[in-house]
Motif scaffolding. Structure first.
Motif, PDB file in Angstrom:
ATOM      1  N   SER A  47      75.320 -13.726  26.713  1.00  0.00           N
ATOM      2  CA  SER A  47      75.103 -14.978  27.191  1.00  0.00           C
ATOM      3  C   SER A  47      76.155 -15.903  26.587  1.00  0.00           C
ATOM      4  N   ARG A 104      75.688 -18.948  26.668  1.00  0.00           N
ATOM      5  CA  ARG A 104      74.907 -20.317  26.197  1.00  0.00           C
ATOM      6  C   ARG A 104      74.684 -20.174  24.588  1.00  0.00           C
ATOM      7  N   THR A 105      74.533 -21.410  23.902  1.00  0.00           N
ATOM      8  CA  THR A 105      74.120 -21.429  22.494  1.00  0.00           C
ATOM      9  C   THR A 105      72.933 -21.891  22.737  1.00  0.00           C
ATOM     10  N   PHE A 106      71.939 -21.163  21.554  1.00  0.00           N
ATOM     11  CA  PHE A 106      70.442 -21.497  21.607  1.00  0.00           C
ATOM     12  C   PHE A 106      70.321 -22.475  20.471  1.00  0.00           C
ATOM     13  N   ASP A 107      69.188 -23.001  20.302  1.00  0.00           N
ATOM     14  CA  ASP A 107      68.908 -23.749  19.157  1.00  0.00           C
ATOM     15  C   ASP A 107      67.510 -24.543  19.422  1.00  0.00           C
ATOM     16  N   ASP A 112      64.071 -23.257  21.754  1.00  0.00           N
ATOM     17  CA  ASP A 112      64.602 -21.960  22.240  1.00  0.00           C
ATOM     18  C   ASP A 112      65.072 -20.821  21.533  1.00  0.00           C
ATOM     19  N   LYS A 113      65.834 -21.144  20.577  1.00  0.00           N
ATOM     20  CA  LYS A 113      66.161 -20.438  19.508  1.00  0.00           C
ATOM     21  C   LYS A 113      65.098 -19.427  18.646  1.00  0.00           C
ATOM     22  N   LEU A 145      63.939 -17.117  21.026  1.00  0.00           N
ATOM     23  CA  LEU A 145      64.669 -15.754  21.373  1.00  0.00           C
ATOM     24  C   LEU A 145      64.893 -14.959  20.320  1.00  0.00           C
ATOM     25  N   ASP A 185      71.661 -13.269  29.658  1.00  0.00           N
ATOM     26  CA  ASP A 185      71.194 -14.608  30.103  1.00  0.00           C
ATOM     27  C   ASP A 185      69.929 -14.929  29.979  1.00  0.00           C
ATOM     28  N   ASN A 237      66.602 -17.046  29.546  1.00  0.00           N
ATOM     29  CA  ASN A 237      66.011 -18.498  29.978  1.00  0.00           C
ATOM     30  C   ASN A 237      64.635 -18.616  29.312  1.00  0.00           C
ATOM     31  N   SER A 261      64.541 -12.965  31.404  1.00  0.00           N
ATOM     32  CA  SER A 261      65.703 -12.393  31.270  1.00  0.00           C
ATOM     33  C   SER A 261      65.866 -10.829  32.171  1.00  0.00           C
TER      34      SER A 261
END
Length: 131
Positions: A8, A10-13, A16-17, A20, A79, A81, A94
């Protein structure tokens, strides 16, 4: 060494992180056949719906992972989501490419993954996996 890769841009934080990271831990636990980690990450009422439509409980699924019926070698998460219903419920969506040997068949399958997460005692756990 991790056999789980997130593909991906995107960065996740934040939350969300957290979700994930839980999914990545789960995928690695499947690969490692880590029964304790699987039990920790999966809700007691966990249900897996396979591509074939077959449904399994947490105990049935873990048993097949541990006895070698289900063997996972690599996971590529495309990717991802994460959608939140509220602060306690999330849905992970995903395409996930799994390299595996399942029920005697070996290969790589890209699975349209929808996984429900719930937050219990401040920690995200997996409630349901529909593939």
């Amino acid at each position: 060494m991790s056999n789980v890769e997130i593909l991906s841009k995107r960065t996740f934080d934040g939350a969300d992180k957290e979700v994930l990271d839980c999914f990545v831990e789960y995928q690695q636990a499947l690969i490692d056949k880590d029964e304790d980690k699987l039990n920790e990450l999966m809700a007691d009422d966990y249900i897996l719906t396979h591509m074939s439509g077959k449904k399994q409980t947490k105990a049935q699924f873990i048993e097949e992972v541990m006895n070698g019926t289900l063997n996972y070698f690599k996971s590529e998460i495309h990717d991802p989501n994460i959608l939140f219903d509220d602060n306690e419920n999330a849905t992970f969506i995903s395409d996930v490419t799994l390299t595996a040997r399942v029920y005697g068949a070996s290969g790589s399958w890209t699975i349209d993954t929808v996984m429900d997460f719930k937050k219990i005692d401040g920690k995200w756990i997996i409630g349901k996996w529909d593939t």
